[in-house]
Write a protein that holds these residues in place. Structure first.
Motif, PDB file in Angstrom:
ATOM      1  N   GLU A 193       0.844  -1.191   0.000  1.00  0.00           N
ATOM      2  CA  GLU A 193       0.000   0.000   0.000  1.00  0.00           C
ATOM      3  C   GLU A 193       0.881   1.243   0.000  1.00  0.00           C
ATOM      4  O   GLU A 193       2.042   1.201   0.428  1.00  0.00           O
ATOM      5  CB  GLU A 193      -0.902  -0.012   1.234  1.00  0.00           C
ATOM      6  N   ILE A 194       0.319   2.328  -0.464  1.00  0.00           N
ATOM      7  CA  ILE A 194       1.093   3.568  -0.547  1.00  0.00           C
ATOM      8  C   ILE A 194       1.655   3.961   0.813  1.00  0.00           C
ATOM      9  O   ILE A 194       2.793   4.437   0.925  1.00  0.00           O
ATOM     10  CB  ILE A 194       0.211   4.697  -1.118  1.00  0.00           C
ATOM     11  N   SER A 195       0.894   3.717   1.873  1.00  0.00           N
ATOM     12  CA  SER A 195       1.329   4.104   3.213  1.00  0.00           C
ATOM     13  C   SER A 195       2.537   3.315   3.691  1.00  0.00           C
ATOM     14  O   SER A 195       3.205   3.721   4.643  1.00  0.00           O
ATOM     15  CB  SER A 195       0.176   3.919   4.204  1.00  0.00           C
ATOM     16  N   ALA A 196       2.829   2.170   3.046  1.00  0.00           N
ATOM     17  CA  ALA A 196       3.937   1.319   3.491  1.00  0.00           C
ATOM     18  C   ALA A 196       5.232   1.580   2.735  1.00  0.00           C
ATOM     19  O   ALA A 196       6.270   1.003   3.069  1.00  0.00           O
ATOM     20  CB  ALA A 196       3.545  -0.149   3.343  1.00  0.00           C
ATOM     21  N   VAL A 197       5.205   2.435   1.741  1.00  0.00           N
ATOM     22  CA  VAL A 197       6.379   2.655   0.901  1.00  0.00           C
ATOM     23  C   VAL A 197       7.553   3.184   1.712  1.00  0.00           C
ATOM     24  O   VAL A 197       8.702   2.721   1.569  1.00  0.00           O
ATOM     25  CB  VAL A 197       6.045   3.617  -0.255  1.00  0.00           C
ATOM     26  N   SER A 198       7.306   4.159   2.571  1.00  0.00           N
ATOM     27  CA  SER A 198       8.414   4.754   3.331  1.00  0.00           C
ATOM     28  C   SER A 198       9.080   3.717   4.237  1.00  0.00           C
ATOM     29  O   SER A 198      10.301   3.749   4.438  1.00  0.00           O
ATOM     30  CB  SER A 198       7.911   5.944   4.154  1.00  0.00           C
ATOM     31  N   ARG A 199       8.292   2.777   4.787  1.00  0.00           N
ATOM     32  CA  ARG A 199       8.884   1.721   5.624  1.00  0.00           C
ATOM     33  C   ARG A 199       9.794   0.819   4.801  1.00  0.00           C
ATOM     34  O   ARG A 199      10.865   0.411   5.279  1.00  0.00           O
ATOM     35  CB  ARG A 199       7.779   0.899   6.289  1.00  0.00           C
ATOM     36  N   GLU A 200       9.365   0.505   3.582  1.00  0.00           N
ATOM     37  CA  GLU A 200      10.203  -0.337   2.724  1.00  0.00           C
ATOM     38  C   GLU A 200      11.495   0.376   2.351  1.00  0.00           C
ATOM     39  O   GLU A 200      12.579  -0.219   2.371  1.00  0.00           O
ATOM     40  CB  GLU A 200       9.429  -0.744   1.462  1.00  0.00           C
ATOM     41  N   GLN A 201      11.387   1.639   2.022  1.00  0.00           N
ATOM     42  CA  GLN A 201      12.593   2.396   1.676  1.00  0.00           C
ATOM     43  C   GLN A 201      13.553   2.468   2.858  1.00  0.00           C
ATOM     44  O   GLN A 201      14.776   2.317   2.692  1.00  0.00           O
ATOM     45  CB  GLN A 201      12.205   3.806   1.219  1.00  0.00           C
ATOM     46  N   ALA A 202      13.004   2.672   4.047  1.00  0.00           N
ATOM     47  CA  ALA A 202      13.854   2.726   5.243  1.00  0.00           C
ATOM     48  C   ALA A 202      14.531   1.381   5.479  1.00  0.00           C
ATOM     49  O   ALA A 202      15.704   1.331   5.898  1.00  0.00           O
ATOM     50  CB  ALA A 202      13.014   3.125   6.453  1.00  0.00           C
ATOM     51  N   TRP A 203      13.826   0.280   5.222  1.00  0.00           N
ATOM     52  CA  TRP A 203      14.403  -1.048   5.409  1.00  0.00           C
ATOM     53  C   TRP A 203      15.553  -1.270   4.434  1.00  0.00           C
ATOM     54  O   TRP A 203      16.602  -1.804   4.817  1.00  0.00           O
ATOM     55  CB  TRP A 203      13.334  -2.119   5.211  1.00  0.00           C
ATOM     56  N   PHE A 204      15.399  -0.871   3.191  1.00  0.00           N
ATOM     57  CA  PHE A 204      16.479  -1.011   2.211  1.00  0.00           C
ATOM     58  C   PHE A 204      17.718  -0.233   2.655  1.00  0.00           C
ATOM     59  O   PHE A 204      18.848  -0.722   2.538  1.00  0.00           O
ATOM     60  CB  PHE A 204      16.003  -0.538   0.830  1.00  0.00           C
ATOM     61  N   ARG A 205      17.497   0.962   3.164  1.00  0.00           N
ATOM     62  CA  ARG A 205      18.649   1.758   3.609  1.00  0.00           C
ATOM     63  C   ARG A 205      19.319   1.118   4.826  1.00  0.00           C
ATOM     64  O   ARG A 205      20.557   1.074   4.923  1.00  0.00           O
ATOM     65  CB  ARG A 205      18.197   3.174   3.950  1.00  0.00           C
ATOM     66  N   ALA A 206      18.518   0.607   5.749  1.00  0.00           N
ATOM     67  CA  ALA A 206      19.070  -0.027   6.946  1.00  0.00           C
ATOM     68  C   ALA A 206      19.883  -1.264   6.605  1.00  0.00           C
ATOM     69  O   ALA A 206      20.862  -1.588   7.301  1.00  0.00           O
ATOM     70  CB  ALA A 206      17.944  -0.386   7.920  1.00  0.00           C
ATOM     71  N   GLU A 207      19.486  -1.971   5.546  1.00  0.00           N
ATOM     72  CA  GLU A 207      20.194  -3.181   5.124  1.00  0.00           C
ATOM     73  C   GLU A 207      21.295  -2.883   4.107  1.00  0.00           C
ATOM     74  O   GLU A 207      21.900  -3.805   3.564  1.00  0.00           O
ATOM     75  CB  GLU A 207      19.214  -4.188   4.537  1.00  0.00           C
ATOM     76  N   ALA A 208      21.550  -1.600   3.850  1.00  0.00           N
ATOM     77  CA  ALA A 208      22.588  -1.160   2.907  1.00  0.00           C
ATOM     78  C   ALA A 208      22.352  -1.722   1.504  1.00  0.00           C
ATOM     79  O   ALA A 208      23.289  -2.083   0.786  1.00  0.00           O
ATOM     80  CB  ALA A 208      23.977  -1.552   3.410  1.00  0.00           C
ATOM     81  N   LEU A 209      21.087  -1.769   1.101  1.00  0.00           N
ATOM     82  CA  LEU A 209      20.726  -2.224  -0.238  1.00  0.00           C
ATOM     83  C   LEU A 209      20.446  -1.027  -1.129  1.00  0.00           C
ATOM     84  O   LEU A 209      20.086   0.051  -0.641  1.00  0.00           O
ATOM     85  CB  LEU A 209      19.485  -3.119  -0.182  1.00  0.00           C
ATOM     86  N   PRO A 210      20.622  -1.183  -2.441  1.00  0.00           N
ATOM     87  CA  PRO A 210      20.316  -0.066  -3.347  1.00  0.00           C
ATOM     88  C   PRO A 210      18.871   0.390  -3.196  1.00  0.00           C
ATOM     89  O   PRO A 210      17.992  -0.404  -2.866  1.00  0.00           O
ATOM     90  CB  PRO A 210      20.562  -0.668  -4.739  1.00  0.00           C
ATOM     91  N   GLU A 211      18.636   1.664  -3.448  1.00  0.00           N
ATOM     92  CA  GLU A 211      17.287   2.197  -3.355  1.00  0.00           C
ATOM     93  C   GLU A 211      16.354   1.434  -4.304  1.00  0.00           C
ATOM     94  O   GLU A 211      16.678   1.241  -5.477  1.00  0.00           O
ATOM     95  CB  GLU A 211      17.283   3.685  -3.721  1.00  0.00           C
ATOM     96  N   PRO A 212      15.210   0.951  -3.818  1.00  0.00           N
ATOM     97  CA  PRO A 212      14.318   0.175  -4.678  1.00  0.00           C
ATOM     98  C   PRO A 212      13.636   1.039  -5.731  1.00  0.00           C
ATOM     99  O   PRO A 212      13.490   2.252  -5.551  1.00  0.00           O
ATOM    100  CB  PRO A 212      13.301  -0.395  -3.690  1.00  0.00           C
ATOM    101  N   ARG A 213      13.232   0.391  -6.804  1.00  0.00           N
ATOM    102  CA  ARG A 213      12.489   1.092  -7.846  1.00  0.00           C
ATOM    103  C   ARG A 213      11.000   0.996  -7.536  1.00  0.00           C
ATOM    104  O   ARG A 213      10.484  -0.083  -7.248  1.00  0.00           O
ATOM    105  CB  ARG A 213      12.772   0.474  -9.215  1.00  0.00           C
ATOM    106  N   LEU A 214      10.309   2.123  -7.595  1.00  0.00           N
ATOM    107  CA  LEU A 214       8.885   2.181  -7.278  1.00  0.00           C
ATOM    108  C   LEU A 214       8.080   2.436  -8.543  1.00  0.00           C
ATOM    109  O   LEU A 214       8.489   3.223  -9.396  1.00  0.00           O
ATOM    110  CB  LEU A 214       8.604   3.298  -6.268  1.00  0.00           C
ATOM    111  N   SER A 215       6.935   1.770  -8.649  1.00  0.00           N
ATOM    112  CA  SER A 215       6.040   2.012  -9.785  1.00  0.00           C
ATOM    113  C   SER A 215       4.598   1.834  -9.328  1.00  0.00           C
ATOM    114  O   SER A 215       4.299   0.990  -8.482  1.00  0.00           O
ATOM    115  CB  SER A 215       6.349   1.066 -10.946  1.00  0.00           C
TER     116      SER A 215
END
Length: 209
Positions: free
Chosen positions: A178-200
């Motif tokens: 859901e749109i409301s969960a996008v920021s949590r996913e982005q924060a998780w990627f940064r915390a795990e030192a993964l490249p920024e995910p692509r959103l569509s």
């Protein structure tokens, strides 16, 4: 429900016969009435299936003129586990609602799903609504596809654990949120030192394709 058999033009496998009870004699010379099937699809506002990712591939191939139809998936877009059910599989869900059907036959599965979606329960705002009503409401809501583009192979286990699935079409780990969960996913990627995910953005036409 409308239902047809289709002669595959070759002998049925032993597994198909075991699962469906169909024999070569039963399907010999049988064919789907494409005219009736197309007319039903043409007048439909929604196409609903209990595993849309599977069914949509077959339907898009046979009836490509309906690739702009919105789909709703009763397996993926209803919160069965939040409602206290142990599985999202159709047969166990039927049993837990006091219903039953002959599994693995198209007409029976359609009628079984119709009856399941006719059941009612309170939604998240306390209104009593049918499962179908809640399903369409969920399917209409826009969602975001989060794709782990550029993530290393070593990250596959933690991506899978977080709910990402391998998208064979695009060769990437991805999931819908859901749109409301996008920021949590982005924060998780940064915390795990993964490249920024692509959103569509994904709507009901593209969600299960």
């Amino acid at each position: 429900p409308w239902s047809w058999l289709q002669d595959p033009g070759e002998p049925l496998s032993a597994e198909t016969t075991l699962i469906t009870g169909l024999t070569d004699a039963a399907v010999a010379g049988q064919a789907i009435d494409d005219g009736i099937a197309a007319s039903l699809l043409d007048r439909a506002d929604w196409v609903v299936a209990h595993h849309a990712v599977f069914d949509i591939q077959w339907l898009d191939q046979r009836y490509p003129q309906f690739r702009d139809k919105p789909w709703a998936c009763s397996m993926a877009e209803l919160p069965w586990r939040d409602w206290g059910y142990e599985t999202r599989s159709l047969q166990p869900l039927l049993w837990q609602h006091g219903l039953f059907s002959n599994a693995h036959r198209a007409g029976d599965d359609v009628w079984a799903l119709f009856n399941l979606l006719s059941q009612e329960r309170e939604d998240d705002v306390g209104e009593t609504r049918s499962y179908l009503s809640q399903l369409i409401r969920n399917a209409i809501a826009p969602s975001i596809r989060v794709a782990a583009v550029g993530s290393p192979f070593a990250a596959k286990d933690m991506l899978r654990e977080r709910g990402y699935r391998w998208d064979r079409l695009h060769n990437v780990w991805a999931k819908l949120v859901e749109i409301s969960a996008v920021s949590r996913e982005q924060a998780w990627f940064r915390a795990e030192a993964l490249p920024e995910p692509r959103l569509s953005n994904v709507d009901a036409v593209a969600r299960h394709r």
